[in-house]
Motif scaffolding. Structure first.
Motif: not given
Length: 333
Positions: A104, A64, A128, A62, A67, A70, A143-145, A185, A130-131
């Motif tokens: 961010k 995000v 990007d 991911p 990270t 990213h 809540k996982r990306a 986000w 989604r987180p």
């Protein structure tokens, strides 16, 4: 990619749409590059290459913002664009507040070809992912990306292949490609945004529209690609695109018909989406449309894997990438 509008809003939109256009209805069968013989010779869009660019992004995990995945993907993308021979490769650095007020970083990637031309066309996608997998059935997964193979990577893959083509086949017009960051986000289902309605999405394009890489930059038009790789996907004319730049929708869907892609690009209204084309139009006054996987024929408008952990390479079709990419190449050449 963000929320769509309600069915009630869609019905009203269709009434308005019918008044000034009428919903077209085509029935031609599914095709990949059928009809291409009817257009002048142009560079071939390589679907295998585009697919590999989508797949390569996913190998980072991911993407995000903030990270390692990213950052690593950014380094790879920049090196590829330089290898393709782009005139300029710029990483626009900025920052933006997300839905909860936390700041961010923003990293928009801007790639340009034929800088000598005053006539410029803009193509874009968000890079990007989604987180939050907030559409997952199991609460512990929300809540996982997400991997974002379609929601993010597919549009990037098509435009990376376009950049490779542009580097080998100099266009007669100027072409800019922008990969927007921090698009996905927006507030998850369990949170409320401190930002005005809808402004927690599309933060990278919003930043760019306020701080364009060239002062006063305004291309002839902009075409946004979002979720353009799905299996057997169909693309409808998005409502805000129709409202703000109907002539551009006419151009693109007309070109798709000329290429034999009418079953892929359905000449009907498909609903309203908050996406990166809106800041381009609302803030930068650029005629902008969105080619996006959204249909009122589905429960929430989007494919079932939207904002879930299932948004992976199993959903990516070379045929869909080919049709979308061939259409974009034809607009340039």
């Amino acid at each position: 990619m963000r929320r769509g509008m309600s069915n009630k809003f869609f019905i009203l939109s269709c009434i308005v749409f019918l008044l000034f256009m009428g919903c077209g209805n085509t029935t031609s069968s599914e095709s990949s590059v059928s009809g291409a013989d009817s257009v002048p010779a142009m560079p071939e869009f390589n679907a295998d290459s585009a697919y590999s660019f989508v797949e390569r992004q996913c190998t980072f995990g991911p993407r995000v913002p903030g990270t390692d995945a990213h950052a690593e993907c950014l380094t790879w993308m920049v090196s590829e664009f330089r290898r393709f021979g782009a005139d300029t490769v710029l990483v626009q650095e900025g920052s933006a507040k997300i839905y909860n007020g936390v700041t961010k970083p923003v990293r928009n990637v801007i790639v340009s070809f034929n800088l000598a031309s005053d006539r410029r066309l803009l193509f874009c996608a968000h890079w990007d992912s989604r987180p939050f997998a907030d559409n997952e059935l199991l609460a512990e997964n929300r809540k996982r990306a997400i991997l974002g193979a379609d929601d993010g990577a597919s549009g990037v893959g098509v435009l990376m292949e376009l950049a490779r083509i542009l580097g080998s086949n100099p266009p007669s017009v100027g072409v800019d490609i922008i990969f927007f960051d921090l698009e996905d986000w927006g507030a998850p289902e369990w949170e409320h945004s401190v930002l005005p309605n809808g402004e927690d999405w599309c933060l990278g394009s919003r930043y760019w529209a306020l701080h364009r890489h060239v002062p006063g930059y305004r291309p002839e038009y902009a075409v946004l690609l979002d979720m353009v790789g799905g299996n057997d996907e169909r693309f409808y004319r998005e409502y805000f695109s129709e409202r703000n730049a109907k002539w551009l929708n006419d151009l693109v869907w007309g070109q798709a018909s000329d290429l034999g892609f009418s079953s892929r690009f359905v000449n009907e209204l498909g609903g309203a989406i908050t996406d990166d084309h809106l800041p381009l139009y609302d803030i930068a006054s650029i005629p902008s449309i969105d080619i996006v996987a959204f249909s009122q024929n589905r429960d929430n408008g989007f494919p079932e894997y939207w904002h879930t952990l299932g948004d992976d390479m199993s959903n990516i079709s070379k045929s869909t990438l080919s049709d979308v990419g061939t259409l974009i190449v034809s607009l340039i050449y």
